[in-house]
Motif scaffolding. Structure first.
Motif, mmCIF file in Angstrom:
data_model
loop_
_atom_site.group_PDB
_atom_site.id
_atom_site.type_symbol
_atom_site.label_atom_id
_atom_site.label_comp_id
_atom_site.label_asym_id
_atom_site.label_seq_id
_atom_site.Cartn_x
_atom_site.Cartn_y
_atom_site.Cartn_z
ATOM 1 N N ALA A 31 1.001 -1.253 0.005
ATOM 2 C CA ALA A 31 -0.063 0.002 0.008
ATOM 3 C C ALA A 31 0.941 1.306 -0.200
ATOM 4 C CB ALA A 31 -0.865 0.027 1.237
ATOM 5 N N PHE A 32 1.991 1.029 0.741
ATOM 6 C CA PHE A 32 3.024 2.370 0.825
ATOM 7 C C PHE A 32 3.555 2.562 -0.326
ATOM 8 C CE2 PHE A 32 7.504 3.473 1.061
ATOM 9 C CZ PHE A 32 7.316 4.717 1.561
ATOM 10 N N LEU A 33 3.931 1.583 -1.278
ATOM 11 C CA LEU A 33 4.583 1.865 -2.572
ATOM 12 C C LEU A 33 3.568 2.409 -3.612
ATOM 13 C CD1 LEU A 33 6.544 -1.623 -2.760
ATOM 14 C CD2 LEU A 33 7.314 0.757 -2.357
ATOM 15 N N GLU A 34 2.251 2.108 -3.427
ATOM 16 C CA GLU A 34 1.054 2.413 -4.342
ATOM 17 C C GLU A 34 1.086 4.090 -4.265
ATOM 18 O OE1 GLU A 34 -2.330 0.351 -3.701
ATOM 19 O OE2 GLU A 34 -1.753 -1.431 -4.618
ATOM 20 N N THR A 35 1.219 4.587 -3.108
ATOM 21 C CA THR A 35 1.112 6.061 -3.161
ATOM 22 C C THR A 35 2.541 6.853 -2.903
ATOM 23 O OG1 THR A 35 0.730 5.647 -0.635
ATOM 24 C CG2 THR A 35 -1.186 5.701 -2.160
ATOM 25 N N ALA A 36 3.547 6.341 -2.694
ATOM 26 C CA ALA A 36 4.668 6.824 -2.355
ATOM 27 C C ALA A 36 5.188 7.726 -3.451
ATOM 28 C CB ALA A 36 5.858 5.804 -1.918
ATOM 29 N N THR A 37 5.737 8.876 -2.990
ATOM 30 C CA THR A 37 6.646 9.779 -3.710
ATOM 31 C C THR A 37 8.088 9.387 -3.519
ATOM 32 O OG1 THR A 37 4.907 11.382 -3.727
ATOM 33 C CG2 THR A 37 7.210 12.233 -4.192
ATOM 34 N N ALA A 38 8.838 9.632 -4.628
ATOM 35 C CA ALA A 38 10.307 9.257 -4.704
ATOM 36 C C ALA A 38 10.980 10.559 -4.869
ATOM 37 C CB ALA A 38 10.526 8.384 -6.011
ATOM 38 N N LYS A 39 12.229 10.576 -3.982
ATOM 39 C CA LYS A 39 13.091 11.910 -4.104
ATOM 40 C C LYS A 39 14.439 11.490 -3.954
ATOM 41 C CE LYS A 39 10.325 15.568 -4.262
ATOM 42 N NZ LYS A 39 10.184 16.711 -5.200
ATOM 43 N N PRO A 40 15.503 11.996 -4.731
ATOM 44 C CA PRO A 40 16.876 11.814 -4.298
ATOM 45 C C PRO A 40 17.545 12.339 -2.794
ATOM 46 C CG PRO A 40 16.609 13.635 -5.675
ATOM 47 C CD PRO A 40 15.238 13.161 -5.544
ATOM 48 N N GLY A 41 17.884 11.415 -2.178
ATOM 49 C CA GLY A 41 18.713 11.626 -0.986
ATOM 50 C C GLY A 41 19.921 11.377 -0.734
ATOM 51 N N VAL A 42 20.821 11.680 0.229
ATOM 52 C CA VAL A 42 22.089 11.520 0.592
ATOM 53 C C VAL A 42 22.339 10.834 1.627
ATOM 54 C CG1 VAL A 42 24.397 12.629 0.689
ATOM 55 C CG2 VAL A 42 22.628 13.470 -1.154
ATOM 56 N N VAL A 43 23.247 9.975 1.593
ATOM 57 C CA VAL A 43 23.687 9.136 2.989
ATOM 58 C C VAL A 43 24.788 10.225 3.837
ATOM 59 C CG1 VAL A 43 24.849 7.313 4.279
ATOM 60 C CG2 VAL A 43 23.103 6.950 2.261
ATOM 61 N N THR A 44 24.279 10.925 4.983
ATOM 62 C CA THR A 44 25.117 11.814 5.378
ATOM 63 C C THR A 44 26.127 11.149 6.486
ATOM 64 O OG1 THR A 44 23.326 12.222 7.169
ATOM 65 C CG2 THR A 44 23.510 13.708 5.084
ATOM 66 N N ASP A 45 25.498 9.989 7.354
ATOM 67 C CA ASP A 45 26.245 9.677 8.180
ATOM 68 C C ASP A 45 25.858 8.095 8.612
ATOM 69 O OD1 ASP A 45 28.052 9.151 10.345
ATOM 70 O OD2 ASP A 45 26.999 10.201 11.722
ATOM 71 N N LEU A 46 26.615 7.122 8.831
ATOM 72 C CA LEU A 46 26.314 5.804 9.276
ATOM 73 C C LEU A 46 26.434 5.528 10.887
ATOM 74 C CD1 LEU A 46 28.689 3.903 6.633
ATOM 75 C CD2 LEU A 46 26.183 4.307 6.584
#
Length: 232
Positions: A31-46
């Motif tokens: 259900a989440f995948l049906e309505t989700a919006t995609a945006k680019p992100g950056v891994v800032t830390d681990l």
């Protein structure tokens, strides 16, 4: 025996519960995948976190929501070695207007919980179900052998613990006897089904009745009906 019955019921119920939980996780992610919006992100830390006797690394990700506001979230799935590196660009999925629902668009981030809970549930269910099915199959085989098998008299050899099974620190007992085939002179060793009490003091005869398949003596059933029944 009571502990054995309780254990197999618990395993089946636990397995069913986890499989139901895995199904709901699957439905929720779908259900989440049906309505989700995609945006680019950056891994800032681990972020390193202790898990059992080792460490896991969870990526901290920064992205812009649909209104251009910077948001950070810590992924719910970690690994060792880390699956991502600092500065790596990732695809972020989130429900519009709900940045706290953000997840990395990766298989384990999305389906990890479903996979783990489903696998564990399947293992518990199969173990519990097997503890019902195996005795039932054996009992069915014993009934058939008693009707159609050849009765021989095994010579009592002793009583052993079946250490392949341990419940609450205890193992069941098995009566051991042997029989020499008068045709082939081969010696066959027979073991009774599992007994949850020591039958030694109730065995007064040297001979133990055993029903065998005449064409395959490896298929047999040791008749322990002469023993007292264990109270439930």
């Amino acid at each position: 025996m009571k502990t054995f019955n309780t254990l197999r019921v618990i395993l089946v119920l636990l397995g069913v519960g986890m499989l139901v939980g895995a199904f709901f996780f699957f439905q929720s992610t779908s259900a989440f995948l049906e309505t989700a919006t995609a945006k680019p992100g950056v891994v800032t830390d681990l972020v390193r976190s202790r898990s059992s006797d080792s460490y896991a690394y969870y990526p901290l990700v920064r992205f812009e929501d649909e209104q251009g506001r910077l948001t950070e979230f810590l992924s719910s799935s970690g690994s060792n070695p880390p699956s991502y590196s600092r500065g790596e660009t990732v695809r972020v999925l989130f429900t519009p207007g709900e940045t706290d629902s953000a997840r990395i668009d990766g298989f384990f981030s999305l389906w990890g919980a479903t996979l783990i809970i489903g696998c564990l549930g399947g293992v518990f269910f199969l173990l519990g179900a097997g503890m019902f099915v195996v005795p039932a199959v054996r009992n069915g085989g014993a009934v058939k052998l008693r009707k159609t098998g050849q009765l021989v008299q095994g010579i009592f050899q002793g009583v052993e613990n079946n250490n392949m099974i341990v419940i609450n620190g205890k193992s069941p007992y098995q009566i051991v006897c042997q029989w020499q085939n008068p045709v082939t002179s081969d010696i066959h060793v027979f073991r009774s089904g599992n007994l949850w009490f020591d039958p030694s003091e109730y065995i007064r005869n040297e001979s133990i009745p055993v029903y065998i398949n005449p064409t395959n003596p490896r298929r047999y059933w040791v008749d322990t009906s002469f023993l007292p029944k264990m109270a439930r």
